[in-house]
Design a protein around this motif. Structure first.
Motif, PDB file in Angstrom:
ATOM      1  N   LEU A 299       0.820  -1.205   0.000  1.00  0.00           N
ATOM      2  CA  LEU A 299       0.000   0.000   0.000  1.00  0.00           C
ATOM      3  C   LEU A 299       0.860   1.265   0.000  1.00  0.00           C
ATOM      4  O   LEU A 299       0.534   2.249  -0.669  1.00  0.00           O
ATOM      5  CB  LEU A 299      -0.936  -0.016   1.214  1.00  0.00           C
ATOM      6  CG  LEU A 299      -2.056   1.027   1.283  1.00  0.00           C
ATOM      7  CD1 LEU A 299      -2.944   0.962   0.050  1.00  0.00           C
ATOM      8  CD2 LEU A 299      -2.890   0.800   2.544  1.00  0.00           C
ATOM      9  N   ALA A 302       2.101   1.520  -3.710  1.00  0.00           N
ATOM     10  CA  ALA A 302       1.106   1.599  -4.782  1.00  0.00           C
ATOM     11  C   ALA A 302       0.362   2.929  -4.784  1.00  0.00           C
ATOM     12  O   ALA A 302      -0.041   3.418  -5.846  1.00  0.00           O
ATOM     13  CB  ALA A 302       0.117   0.446  -4.647  1.00  0.00           C
ATOM     14  N   PHE A 303       0.182   3.524  -3.599  1.00  0.00           N
ATOM     15  CA  PHE A 303      -0.570   4.786  -3.497  1.00  0.00           C
ATOM     16  C   PHE A 303       0.239   5.778  -2.659  1.00  0.00           C
ATOM     17  O   PHE A 303      -0.003   5.919  -1.455  1.00  0.00           O
ATOM     18  CB  PHE A 303      -1.943   4.545  -2.865  1.00  0.00           C
ATOM     19  CG  PHE A 303      -2.771   3.527  -3.596  1.00  0.00           C
ATOM     20  CD1 PHE A 303      -3.473   3.883  -4.739  1.00  0.00           C
ATOM     21  CD2 PHE A 303      -2.824   2.200  -3.154  1.00  0.00           C
ATOM     22  CE1 PHE A 303      -4.241   2.945  -5.417  1.00  0.00           C
ATOM     23  CE2 PHE A 303      -3.579   1.263  -3.824  1.00  0.00           C
ATOM     24  CZ  PHE A 303      -4.284   1.636  -4.965  1.00  0.00           C
ATOM     25  N   TYR A 305       0.383   8.669  -1.516  1.00  0.00           N
ATOM     26  CA  TYR A 305      -0.252   9.900  -1.068  1.00  0.00           C
ATOM     27  C   TYR A 305      -0.347   9.851   0.445  1.00  0.00           C
ATOM     28  O   TYR A 305      -0.449   8.767   1.040  1.00  0.00           O
ATOM     29  CB  TYR A 305      -1.639  10.066  -1.693  1.00  0.00           C
ATOM     30  CG  TYR A 305      -1.629   9.936  -3.196  1.00  0.00           C
ATOM     31  CD1 TYR A 305      -1.123  10.958  -4.001  1.00  0.00           C
ATOM     32  CD2 TYR A 305      -2.090   8.768  -3.809  1.00  0.00           C
ATOM     33  CE1 TYR A 305      -1.094  10.831  -5.385  1.00  0.00           C
ATOM     34  CE2 TYR A 305      -2.064   8.639  -5.196  1.00  0.00           C
ATOM     35  CZ  TYR A 305      -1.568   9.669  -5.972  1.00  0.00           C
ATOM     36  OH  TYR A 305      -1.531   9.539  -7.339  1.00  0.00           O
ATOM     37  N   THR A 308      -3.318   7.854   2.068  1.00  0.00           N
ATOM     38  CA  THR A 308      -3.220   6.398   1.915  1.00  0.00           C
ATOM     39  C   THR A 308      -2.054   5.848   2.729  1.00  0.00           C
ATOM     40  O   THR A 308      -2.126   4.725   3.237  1.00  0.00           O
ATOM     41  CB  THR A 308      -3.043   6.020   0.437  1.00  0.00           C
ATOM     42  OG1 THR A 308      -1.921   6.721  -0.112  1.00  0.00           O
ATOM     43  CG2 THR A 308      -4.272   6.368  -0.364  1.00  0.00           C
TER      44      THR A 308
END
Length: 413
Positions: A299, A302-303, A305, A308
């Protein structure tokens, strides 16, 4: 719970409360070490990774000896050497102005930890009744996270990414902790000394042979190496990635908040989760925790930000709690009588994961580039999951051993 709290030894409370302040002092500075080296001393990710890794590398080879020697010369001497040594090490960090000096002092930091951690856990087990050990081990773990809640925030307020003053404070905290322990041991002179000469004492090689032949212990140890490998990326690869990423601004501040969120989440979920996990074999929570940590690492990459990443921190923390709250009880259950310090020390070999994490992360960041975060974090998530087969085998061995012991007890009863 309250009747059990009254049964906890005063020296145990000293170690538990001292752990709060010790971890607060450490978390004001050490988690930001790679950011400090990159931002202040212009270190490369590989150089920062090597400096961070050396602490765990020393711990891998020294923790067994630290635990073993505490069985031989007594817990008290080992605790004093390590804790006052820690105070000196943090003053050294404050005075260091070269990358190689940080390498040296972080190596000594690892040596102190390798001596203190297995010895303090073995002492807690020594002076605590068997039925209260899970509570004491979890109070110690909660104390760690109480310290980690406040430490990063204090470090950020003091400008840890730009100033070395926070290292002096850490050194003072450990010095005071050592003085309080000294006073406590003077009140309880019968605790922490050399064991009776009448007890059979194994040599270092014999102790290594005993633990090396314990198949349940070896499989659990191998599995937790990969668990710690995944955990180690949180304090090494992740802050380096955030510092180098063009997407994330003011990385030191946000990483500090993530550390505090991690610790706060632990404090909220620890005891309910431990109550649930205690219904199963101690290896089962390690398996579930490994899956959570590996998923959270995916996680992170992959994201990329902030919102997240904060969600990933919560998932990571659930995995952390599942992996680490039951390990002390597990090792205490596996350990043979008279070799508790040796087993806790040998278990320190799982710090090999903390050695590999910054090296692997630094290599991937330099080799693939910070823009390829999905590939980087997918690789480190996969390597974390490599621990699952070992933990499953360890669970099978422990279940068989427990069934065998139960059968023998029913026959003798």
């Amino acid at each position: 719970m309250f009747p059990q709290l009254k049964q906890i030894h005063p020296l145990s409370w000293t170690i538990i409360i001292g752990t709060i302040f010790g971890r607060m002092a450490t978390s004001m500075s050490i988690p930001f070490l790679s950011i400090y080296l990159i931002g202040k001393l212009s270190a490369t990710p590989s150089q920062a990774g090597i400096v961070v890794a050396v602490s765990s590398l020393i711990g891998v080879f020294a923790s067994f000896y630290g635990g073993y020697i505490s069985d031989v010369i007594g817990r008290k001497k080992v605790l004093f050497i390590s804790i006052f040594g820690w105070a000196i090490v943090f003053v050294g960090f404050a005075l260091a102005d070269r990358i190689w000096l940080f390498f040296v002092f972080n190596a000594l930091n690892g040596l102190c930890r390798a001596m203190f951690e297995p010895t303090s856990r073995a002492l807690l087990a020594d002076i605590t009744a068997k039925e209260n050990r899970l509570l004491v081990f979890n109070l110690r773990y909660a104390a760690i996270n109480l310290g980690v809640v406040a430490g990063p925030i204090i470090g950020l307020q003091m400008g840890v990414a730009d100033s070395a003053h926070v290292f002096y404070i850490a050194g003072l905290v450990y010095f005071c902790y050592g003085l309080i322990l000294l006073m406590q041991f003077r009140r309880h002179t019968h605790i922490g000394g050399v064991k009776s000469q009448a007890e059979e004492r194994l040599t270092l090689s014999e102790a290594l042979r005993v633990t090396g032949k314990d198949r349940t212990f070896i499989f659990v140890l191998m599995g937790t190496i990969f668990c710690v490998l995944g955990y180690g990326h949180f304090n090494s690869t992740l802050p380096q990635y955030m510092e180098l990423s063009a997407v994330i601004q003011d990385s030191a501040t946000w990483f500090g908040y993530m550390i505090s969120l991690n610790a706060i989440t632990v404090l909220i979920i620890q005891f309910p989760l431990v109550r649930l996990a205690s219904r199963f074999s101690p290896v089962v929570p390690l398996i579930a925790g490994n899956v959570c940590v590996a998923s959270s690492l995916l996680l992170f990459g992959a994201f990329p930000y902030l919102w997240t990443m904060f969600l990933a921190v919560i998932l990571f923390t659930i995995g952390e709690v599942l992996m680490f709250t039951m390990t002390d009880l597990l090792i205490d259950r596996i350990a043979k009588p008279g070799l508790r310090g040796t087993y806790f020390g040998m278990f320190g070999f799982n710090n090999l994961g903390n050695v590999l994490a910054p090296l692997l992360g630094g290599f991937l960041l330099e080799g693939l580039g910070v823009d390829r975060s999905v590939q980087i974090f997918a690789i480190i998530a996969l390597t974390t999951a490599f621990g699952l087969p070992f933990l499953l085998i360890g669970h099978r061995h422990l279940s068989g051993k427990t069934a065998q012991d139960s059968g023998q007890n029913s026959l003798t009863g």
